[in-house]
Each structure stands twice: as C-alpha cells, then as structure tokens.
Design a protein around this motif. Structure first.
Motif, mmCIF file in Angstrom:
data_model
loop_
_atom_site.group_PDB
_atom_site.id
_atom_site.type_symbol
_atom_site.label_atom_id
_atom_site.label_comp_id
_atom_site.label_asym_id
_atom_site.label_seq_id
_atom_site.Cartn_x
_atom_site.Cartn_y
_atom_site.Cartn_z
ATOM 1 N N TYR A 31 0.859 -1.183 0.000
ATOM 2 C CA TYR A 31 0.000 0.000 0.000
ATOM 3 C C TYR A 31 0.891 1.227 0.000
ATOM 4 N N GLN A 32 0.533 2.217 -0.834
ATOM 5 C CA GLN A 32 1.238 3.491 -0.834
ATOM 6 C C GLN A 32 0.252 4.619 -1.064
ATOM 7 N N LYS A 33 0.588 5.811 -0.591
ATOM 8 C CA LYS A 33 -0.255 6.983 -0.773
ATOM 9 C C LYS A 33 0.632 8.222 -0.813
ATOM 10 N N ASP A 34 0.282 9.153 -1.664
ATOM 11 C CA ASP A 34 1.047 10.384 -1.778
ATOM 12 C C ASP A 34 0.948 11.200 -0.488
ATOM 13 N N ARG A 35 2.086 11.718 -0.022
ATOM 14 C CA ARG A 35 2.132 12.562 1.173
ATOM 15 C C ARG A 35 2.724 13.917 0.777
ATOM 16 N N GLU A 36 1.965 14.996 0.965
ATOM 17 C CA GLU A 36 2.473 16.317 0.621
ATOM 18 C C GLU A 36 3.639 16.705 1.525
ATOM 19 N N SER A 37 3.554 16.299 2.775
ATOM 20 C CA SER A 37 4.615 16.601 3.731
ATOM 21 C C SER A 37 4.489 15.641 4.905
ATOM 22 N N LEU A 38 5.479 15.674 5.783
ATOM 23 C CA LEU A 38 5.423 14.820 6.969
ATOM 24 C C LEU A 38 4.223 15.181 7.830
ATOM 25 N N ASP A 39 3.854 16.471 7.838
ATOM 26 C CA ASP A 39 2.682 16.901 8.597
ATOM 27 C C ASP A 39 1.407 16.254 8.084
ATOM 28 N N ASP A 40 1.430 15.841 6.800
ATOM 29 C CA ASP A 40 0.255 15.264 6.154
ATOM 30 C C ASP A 40 0.100 13.774 6.448
ATOM 31 N N LEU A 41 1.103 13.191 7.107
ATOM 32 C CA LEU A 41 1.104 11.752 7.371
ATOM 33 C C LEU A 41 0.499 11.470 8.746
ATOM 34 N N SER A 42 -0.740 11.023 8.752
ATOM 35 C CA SER A 42 -1.409 10.719 10.008
ATOM 36 C C SER A 42 -0.907 9.398 10.569
ATOM 37 N N THR A 43 -1.064 9.230 11.862
ATOM 38 C CA THR A 43 -0.677 7.979 12.501
ATOM 39 C C THR A 43 -1.490 6.818 11.936
ATOM 40 N N GLU A 44 -2.752 7.053 11.638
ATOM 41 C CA GLU A 44 -3.605 6.002 11.083
ATOM 42 C C GLU A 44 -3.078 5.528 9.728
ATOM 43 N N GLU A 45 -2.676 6.470 8.864
ATOM 44 C CA GLU A 45 -2.145 6.106 7.557
ATOM 45 C C GLU A 45 -0.772 5.447 7.677
ATOM 46 N N PHE A 46 0.060 5.969 8.565
ATOM 47 C CA PHE A 46 1.368 5.375 8.806
ATOM 48 C C PHE A 46 1.205 3.922 9.244
ATOM 49 N N ASP A 47 0.259 3.698 10.122
ATOM 50 C CA ASP A 47 -0.008 2.347 10.606
ATOM 51 C C ASP A 47 -0.505 1.448 9.474
ATOM 52 N N ARG A 48 -1.336 1.991 8.588
ATOM 53 C CA ARG A 48 -1.846 1.187 7.473
ATOM 54 C C ARG A 48 -0.711 0.738 6.560
ATOM 55 N N VAL A 49 0.201 1.636 6.257
ATOM 56 C CA VAL A 49 1.327 1.296 5.386
ATOM 57 C C VAL A 49 2.211 0.233 6.028
ATOM 58 N N PHE A 50 2.532 0.416 7.289
ATOM 59 C CA PHE A 50 3.429 -0.531 7.956
ATOM 60 C C PHE A 50 2.769 -1.885 8.190
ATOM 61 N N ARG A 51 1.500 -1.895 8.521
ATOM 62 C CA ARG A 51 0.833 -3.177 8.742
ATOM 63 C C ARG A 51 0.660 -3.946 7.438
ATOM 64 N N THR A 52 0.456 -3.231 6.341
ATOM 65 C CA THR A 52 0.326 -3.903 5.043
ATOM 66 C C THR A 52 1.676 -4.391 4.541
ATOM 67 N N ASN A 53 2.663 -3.503 4.537
ATOM 68 C CA ASN A 53 3.939 -3.781 3.878
ATOM 69 C C ASN A 53 4.927 -4.561 4.732
ATOM 70 N N LEU A 54 4.776 -4.493 6.061
ATOM 71 C CA LEU A 54 5.741 -5.163 6.941
ATOM 72 C C LEU A 54 5.101 -6.187 7.873
ATOM 73 N N TYR A 55 4.072 -5.790 8.597
ATOM 74 C CA TYR A 55 3.476 -6.734 9.554
ATOM 75 C C TYR A 55 2.904 -7.941 8.822
ATOM 76 N N GLY A 56 2.101 -7.691 7.797
ATOM 77 C CA GLY A 56 1.510 -8.806 7.056
ATOM 78 C C GLY A 56 2.568 -9.700 6.443
ATOM 79 N N LEU A 57 3.603 -9.078 5.887
ATOM 80 C CA LEU A 57 4.719 -9.832 5.310
ATOM 81 C C LEU A 57 5.371 -10.740 6.352
#
Length: 295
Positions: free
Chosen positions: A140-166
């Motif tokens: 899973y990937q999503k465009d981030r305009e800046s670090l301020d734009d990266l919510s904890t919920e989205e960060f968690d989604r990326v890591f759980r998809t790309n790393l935890y599930g793996l």
C-alpha cells in the motif's frame, strides 16, 4: 538474412505518458487506462516450475497477476491473497491460472489482520498439499504532501500492510518449507532512491531489503533461498490510486533511461528466475527491474 538484436526496450511496451486519472484504494484493473500488460498474450512457459505450489500476496492485479500467470504457465499451482474489494480482479487472475492447466485458489481478506495473514498459508497447504514458493507482494502506498500530512492512522496502514503482514505470513510459512523452496519479496527502487512524497512507503521497502538479507542468512542452512525484486516505475492500479499531482501520472516513468514506465509482464521473468532451479546459488539478492534507474 539479418539476425534481429531483439525488441527495442524503449518502445516494446507503452512508451508514452498516461492520461490523468485517479482511483480509490486499492485500485482495480478495469479502471486503469491503459490496461496494464500482465503477459496474458505474451508469456510463454517452459516447465521451469512444474509441480510446485505457490502463494502470492496481492496476486489479483499488477505485478502479482503477472507473476501468477507466469508461474502457472511454468507449471505451478498458485494461490493468491487479495482484498475483498479486489474479487473481480482476483477471479480473472484465477481464470488465467486455470487456463494454463494449473490449480488456482483465491483467498480474500486483509493482510493487516494477523489471523488472515497466517491463515492463507494453512489454506494454501490444505488446498495444494504443500508450499514451495512464497511471494510477498502485497503493498500500500499513498502520496504525502509533507510529513505533517502523514497521520498515525495512515502510517499504521502502510506498515501493517507492507511489513506486519509480510512478517506474519513468512513466519507461518517457514516451518512448512522444504529445501529447495523460495521466498521472494517485492521491494522497490524506493528502498534505495526514495521519493519525498512516498516517505513512509519507502521506509517499509528499505526494511524489506533488510528482512530479505537477514532471513536469507537464517534459512540458507535449511536450503531455503530468500530474495527480492526491486521494481522501478511499473504501471499498475496502485499508481492511479496513489493520489497526488495529476502531472505525476502524466510523466510516470518518463525519467528512466529507457524513457518509459514498465509493465507488470516485464517483471514476471525475474520472479520465475528467482523461484526456479536456475537460481540455486542466488540468495539474499535484490534484483532491480527499473528501466535503468540506479538503486
């Protein structure tokens, strides 16, 4: 008679930009224009994986579908894990697997759920009688305009998809793998040459490279090989579902030395090679398929 040097890689696939388009995650093939080439009409097998049993996460579309088609045409039975929203794409992929004369199995669920991520291993083994090739491809990937734009919920989604599930799927699979088995991870050029607007995705792809290199050392003594493929800009439903500036889509892949984006079909051979006996001395490697962009 003059021998041909082969297809011109600058023009052998779609060699222009792409019309602006956007999709909701996770993205589907029928909404992606032009339709990605998964090798449906071009890939020719030669029995390099005859009798083997494979599980591919994210196998419904894009790179996962291309690998599933290639594996089946090389003689492997293939199970694919995918999101429930991707069932239509998954059904089409299963159709190509079965058309090749092999068994296919669709496993719908969310790789972020540990029970599903572990259960797909058991379900594949129950269906096929074993597991020889594990392709950890879901992402899973999503465009981030800046670090301020990266919510904890989205960060968690990326890591759980790309790393935890793996990790959950690999950890469950390893005890069932026999000598000669192969694990292949879909990493990315982003692991080595990250784009600022994909900062969290790039972080996970770099972590996957470390995972591959460490696990290859752990499992080498058991005769199990672990490798990664690092794609560059590849045209899949994930791209228009990433969001961001529409110009990014228009120019996607144009900055590569070959001057175009890649197609999923152009990665299939890399996975077949790493899964096959042609790569018996290859482990802990990261194979780039990037159109010439350096890692």
């Amino acid at each position: 008679m003059t021998d041909s040097p082969g297809a011109d890689p600058r023009h052998s696939e779609h060699d222009e930009g792409f019309a602006p388009q956007e999709q909701e995650q996770p993205g589907t093939t029928d909404e992606t224009r032009p339709t990605p080439d998964h090798g449906e009409e071009s890939y020719r097998g030669s029995d390099r994986l005859r009798g083997r049993r494979a599980l591919i996460t994210g196998g419904d579309s894009g790179i996962g579908r291309a690998v599933a088609i290639a594996f089946a045409r090389e003689g492997a039975d293939v199970a694919i894990a995918h999101m429930p929203e991707e069932q239509e794409d998954a059904d089409e992929t299963i159709g190509w697997i079965e058309k090749a004369g092999c068994r296919g199995r669709s496993l719908a669920g969310d790789i972020r759920d540990e029970e599903f991520a572990t259960g797909i291993v058991d379900r594949t083994i129950a269906e096929f009688g074993g597991l020889d090739i594990l392709v950890l491809n879901a992402a899973y990937q999503k465009d981030r305009e800046s670090l301020d734009d990266l919510s904890t919920e989205e960060f968690d989604r990326v890591f759980r998809t790309n790393l935890y599930g793996l990790l959950w799927t690999a950890r469950t699979a390893v005890p069932h793998l026999e000598p000669g088995s192969s694990i292949i991870v879909t990493s990315s050029i982003q692991a080595f040459n990250p784009s600022p607007n994909l900062i969290d995705y790039a972080m996970t792809k770099a972590a996957q490279v470390a995972f591959v290199k460490a696990l290859a050392q752990q499992l080498g003594g058991k005769g199990i090989r672990v490798n990664a493929v690092a794609p560059g800009p590849i045209w899949t439903p994930l791209i228009p579902a990433t969001g961001g500036d529409p110009e990014w889509i228009e120019q996607f892949g144009q900055d590569t030395p070959l001057g175009r984006a890649g197609q999923p079909a152009e990665l299939a051979g890399a996975y077949v090679y790493l899964a096959s006996d042609a790569a018996t001395y290859v482990s802990g490697a990261v194979l780039p398929v990037t159109g010439g962009k350096g890692l």
